[in-house]
Scaffold this motif. Sequence first.
Motif, PDB file in Angstrom:
ATOM      1  N   ASP A  72       0.861  -1.175   0.000  1.00 27.52           N
ATOM      2  CA  ASP A  72       0.000   0.000   0.000  1.00 27.52           C
ATOM      3  C   ASP A  72       0.901   1.230   0.000  1.00 27.52           C
ATOM      4  O   ASP A  72       2.031   1.174   0.474  1.00 27.52           O
ATOM      5  N   TYR A 132      -6.920  -4.127   6.778  1.00 23.84           N
ATOM      6  CA  TYR A 132      -7.773  -3.322   5.898  1.00 23.84           C
ATOM      7  C   TYR A 132      -7.055  -2.112   5.319  1.00 23.84           C
ATOM      8  O   TYR A 132      -7.549  -1.470   4.382  1.00 23.84           O
ATOM      9  N   GLU A 133      -5.879  -1.791   5.846  1.00 24.99           N
ATOM     10  CA  GLU A 133      -5.122  -0.646   5.342  1.00 24.99           C
ATOM     11  C   GLU A 133      -4.329  -0.970   4.075  1.00 24.99           C
ATOM     12  O   GLU A 133      -3.745  -0.074   3.485  1.00 24.99           O
ATOM     13  N   TYR A 134      -4.306  -2.234   3.675  1.00 26.49           N
ATOM     14  CA  TYR A 134      -3.526  -2.643   2.513  1.00 26.49           C
ATOM     15  C   TYR A 134      -4.450  -3.020   1.358  1.00 26.49           C
ATOM     16  O   TYR A 134      -5.406  -3.769   1.536  1.00 26.49           O
ATOM     17  N   HIS A 135      -4.129  -2.528   0.157  1.00 17.52           N
ATOM     18  CA  HIS A 135      -4.973  -2.770  -1.004  1.00 17.52           C
ATOM     19  C   HIS A 135      -4.519  -3.968  -1.841  1.00 17.52           C
ATOM     20  O   HIS A 135      -5.327  -4.560  -2.541  1.00 17.52           O
ATOM     21  N   TYR A 136      -3.248  -4.311  -1.784  1.00 16.37           N
ATOM     22  CA  TYR A 136      -2.731  -5.386  -2.621  1.00 16.37           C
ATOM     23  C   TYR A 136      -2.219  -6.518  -1.735  1.00 16.37           C
ATOM     24  O   TYR A 136      -1.512  -6.273  -0.758  1.00 16.37           O
TER      25      TYR A 136
END
Length: 121
Positions: free
Chosen positions: A98, A106-110
């Motif tokens: 991220d 939940y703070e990471y998109h990949y």
Amino acid sequence: VQLVESGGGLVQAGGSLRLSCAASGRTFSSYAKGWFRQAPGKERTFVAAITWDGGSTYYADSVKGRFTISRDNAKNTVYLQMNSLKPEDTAVYYCAADPRWGSRAYEYHYWGQGTQVTVSS
């Protein structure tokens, strides 16, 4: 866009493993990277994170002093060196990326697909 973990396996307590997470499809050199783990029936929990330039690292208390996170931006790869492994470290380990580091999933998109680490007693 892919994050692919490798290096998991079966090891005896007290042993070591080195996990790798290679990124493809785009460059993540400007992204923070994190490692999380999930044991059967439990939530995914934070293990370690590193800022985009490697200047700062963060660890869960449970792994501090035993695990080391590092990265090689030229290879688009992040590593997790795990020493003095304990049976309670057994889990599927995931890497994540991220723009900003965080300690919550939940703070990471990949996300990668995960690699199994099993520590026998």
